[in-house]
Motif scaffolding. Structure first.
Motif, short mmCIF file in Angstrom:
data_model
loop_
_atom_site.label_atom_id
_atom_site.label_comp_id
_atom_site.label_asym_id
_atom_site.label_seq_id
_atom_site.Cartn_x
_atom_site.Cartn_y
_atom_site.Cartn_z
N VAL A 1 -20.94 5.70 37.34
CA VAL A 1 -20.34 4.62 38.13
C VAL A 1 -18.92 4.99 38.50
N TYR A 2 -18.54 4.66 39.72
CA TYR A 2 -17.15 4.75 40.16
C TYR A 2 -16.80 3.40 40.78
N GLY A 3 -15.78 2.73 40.25
CA GLY A 3 -15.50 1.39 40.72
C GLY A 3 -14.04 0.99 40.65
N SER A 4 -13.74 -0.12 41.30
CA SER A 4 -12.39 -0.68 41.29
C SER A 4 -12.47 -2.19 41.23
N THR A 5 -11.52 -2.80 40.55
CA THR A 5 -11.43 -4.26 40.51
C THR A 5 -10.01 -4.68 40.88
N TYR A 6 -9.91 -5.91 41.41
CA TYR A 6 -8.62 -6.41 41.89
C TYR A 6 -8.47 -7.88 41.52
N ALA A 7 -7.23 -8.28 41.24
CA ALA A 7 -6.92 -9.69 40.95
C ALA A 7 -5.73 -10.09 41.81
N GLU A 8 -6.01 -10.45 43.06
CA GLU A 8 -4.96 -10.78 44.01
C GLU A 8 -4.79 -12.28 44.22
N PHE A 9 -5.77 -13.05 43.80
CA PHE A 9 -5.76 -14.50 44.07
C PHE A 9 -5.59 -15.31 42.78
N GLY A 10 -6.46 -15.05 41.79
CA GLY A 10 -6.48 -15.85 40.58
C GLY A 10 -5.15 -15.97 39.87
N PRO A 11 -4.43 -14.87 39.65
CA PRO A 11 -3.15 -14.98 38.94
C PRO A 11 -2.13 -15.86 39.66
N ARG A 12 -2.29 -16.03 40.98
CA ARG A 12 -1.38 -16.89 41.75
C ARG A 12 -1.95 -18.29 41.95
N LYS A 13 -3.09 -18.57 41.26
CA LYS A 13 -3.76 -19.87 41.37
C LYS A 13 -4.16 -20.16 42.82
N LYS A 14 -4.59 -19.10 43.50
CA LYS A 14 -5.10 -19.22 44.86
C LYS A 14 -6.62 -18.98 44.82
N GLY A 15 -7.28 -19.28 45.94
CA GLY A 15 -8.71 -19.03 46.05
C GLY A 15 -9.57 -19.92 45.17
N ILE A 16 -9.10 -21.10 44.86
CA ILE A 16 -9.80 -21.98 43.93
C ILE A 16 -11.00 -22.64 44.61
N GLY A 17 -12.15 -22.57 43.96
CA GLY A 17 -13.35 -23.20 44.48
C GLY A 17 -13.49 -24.62 43.99
N ASN A 18 -14.61 -25.23 44.31
CA ASN A 18 -14.84 -26.64 43.94
C ASN A 18 -15.84 -26.78 42.80
N TRP A 19 -16.13 -25.66 42.10
CA TRP A 19 -17.06 -25.72 40.97
C TRP A 19 -16.26 -25.66 39.67
N GLY A 20 -16.49 -26.61 38.79
CA GLY A 20 -15.80 -26.64 37.51
C GLY A 20 -14.44 -27.32 37.62
N PRO B 1 -10.60 -27.35 36.79
CA PRO B 1 -9.56 -26.39 36.39
C PRO B 1 -8.77 -26.87 35.17
N ASP B 2 -8.25 -25.90 34.43
CA ASP B 2 -7.29 -26.16 33.35
C ASP B 2 -6.04 -25.36 33.70
N TRP B 3 -5.09 -26.03 34.35
CA TRP B 3 -3.92 -25.32 34.88
C TRP B 3 -3.01 -24.80 33.78
N ASN B 4 -3.26 -25.19 32.54
CA ASN B 4 -2.52 -24.62 31.41
C ASN B 4 -3.29 -23.48 30.75
N GLY B 5 -4.42 -23.13 31.35
CA GLY B 5 -5.29 -22.11 30.77
C GLY B 5 -4.91 -20.69 31.17
N ILE B 6 -5.90 -19.81 31.13
CA ILE B 6 -5.68 -18.37 31.33
C ILE B 6 -6.54 -17.86 32.47
N TYR B 7 -5.97 -16.95 33.26
CA TYR B 7 -6.74 -16.19 34.25
C TYR B 7 -6.41 -14.72 34.04
N ASP B 8 -7.33 -14.00 33.39
CA ASP B 8 -7.08 -12.57 33.15
C ASP B 8 -8.29 -11.72 33.55
N VAL B 9 -9.02 -12.17 34.59
CA VAL B 9 -10.17 -11.42 35.10
C VAL B 9 -9.92 -11.06 36.56
#
Length: 358
Positions: free
Chosen positions: A204-223, A225-233
């Motif tokens: 496997v050769y791959g890449s991952t990116y976190a450009e939205f979640g850490p800035r609390k952007k790109g939020i969907g309408n499922w679930g 949110p816990d704005w005091n929680g963690i986003y590390d994915v």
């Protein structure tokens, strides 16, 4: 089994996906029945029990698993608990239908495979996309050789603004194992390997990116949110997977991305004699006749019982007849190995060889 010959089921996890299992297995009442249910939030389990006529609300997963009147367990809980509960159920002589991903990581998946081999019980991963009617049509044509040699494929699922439950277990690596790669990418991996003929991935050769979640952007309408929680994915992942027979698979998935997309999962198979495309509820075959390109639209059946009902029936059949499920523990391990390798490749910048040893 019950005196009526029904497989007796226990459900661990009464949330949204657990409710789906209650509904779909409920379509197969002649073959199975729910006898017990539990959830970390017992009032929800009690509500489901009343709604679906389940006699027992167990105080804990462990108590449900120990029950002698439970033949098979459905594990529909956060990812981090999949392996511990599946293994415990196997060790207590239960068959298991576990939600995806099978394990939090490949080591957890290997532990499940070892336990399944040790106990001889059925383990099936709940990948419903294999059971969609158009996917089954494509599979039939692949097995007839209509596509010839499938030498490469591309699959993915772009959500433009769809990060679920920001700050909850969904976005915490220790609880979920990752972001869209392990959430929706695992579905596309399973579907692609199914339609490609189950080749064995080796690197496997791959890449991952976190450009939205850490800035609390790109939020969907499922679930919720816990704005005091963690986003590390991650919120986007891309990879190329190579097989031992020379074929390859490209994967691209996102929870959030600035791109013109209809948010439908897609898959393209490229064969020497023809191709196939699936996107959402549409699909087509692509080939050539008399030196002219020909596209054949796939037609869904006028009436369809649903992918989840077919999945549920297959699980019951495998338990009763001792058959290996289409989505066996080995297929779950394959997905976990690939996902781990994509994360490792992104971290190191290098190709990663898959370690299949148990």
């Amino acid at each position: 089994m019950s005196k009526a010959g029904k497989l007796r089921l226990g459900l661990i996890g009464a949330g949204n996906i657990g409710n789906v299992h209650l509904q779909e297995f409920g379509e197969l009442k002649d073959d199975c029945e729910f006898v017990a249910i539990t959830d970390t939030y017992l009032p929800l389990a009690e509500q489901r029990a009343q709604q679906y006529g389940i006699a027992v609300v167990s105080p804990s997963p462990e108590e449900l698993i120990r029950r002698e009147d439970v033949d098979a367990v459905i594990v529909a809980v956060p990812n981090s608990a999949h392996a511990p509960l599946t293994i415990l159920a196997l060790e207590h002589g239960k068959h298991v239908l576990v939600e995806k991903p099978m394990g939090l990581d490949s080591e957890a998946a290997k532990e499940i495979v070892r336990a399944q081999k040790r106990t001889g019980k059925t383990v099936m991963v709940a990948h419903q996309m294999r059971w969609e009617p158009l996917a089954l049509q494509v599979k039939s044509q692949v097995e007839r050789g209509e596509l010839g040699n499938i030498y490469t494929a591309k699959t993915g699922w772009y959500r433009r603004k769809g990060i679920p439950g920001w700050g909850t277990w969904f976005t915490q690596h220790s609880q979920s194992g990752g972001g869209p790669l392990i959430d929706i990418g695992v579905h596309m991996l399973d579907l692609a390997f199914f339609l490609m003929g189950e080749p064995k991935p080796v690197s496997v050769y791959g890449s991952t990116y976190a450009e939205f979640g850490p800035r609390k952007k790109g939020i969907g309408n499922w679930g919720k949110p816990d704005w005091n929680g963690i986003y590390d994915v991650e919120d986007l992942a891309t990879a190329i997977i190579k097989m031992d027979n020379g074929t390859s698979l490209t994967l691209e998935v996102s929870w959030a991305v600035h791109m013109d997309t209809d948010s439908s999962p897609f898959l393209h198979l490229m064969g020497s004699d023809g191709g196939a495309m699936l996107r959402g509820s549409a699909g087509k075959f692509l080939t050539e006749r008399f030196d002219e390109t020909v596209d054949i639209e796939l037609q869904p059946p006028a009436e369809d019982e649903g992918a989840r009902v077919r999945l549920s029936r297959h699980f019951l059949e495998c338990v009763r007849e001792g058959k290996t499920p289409w989505t066996s523990a080995e297929t779950g391990l394959r997905s976990n190995l690939i996902i781990d390798a994509i994360y490792e490749s992104s971290r190191t910048g290098s190709e990663v060889k898959l370690d299949w040893s148990l």
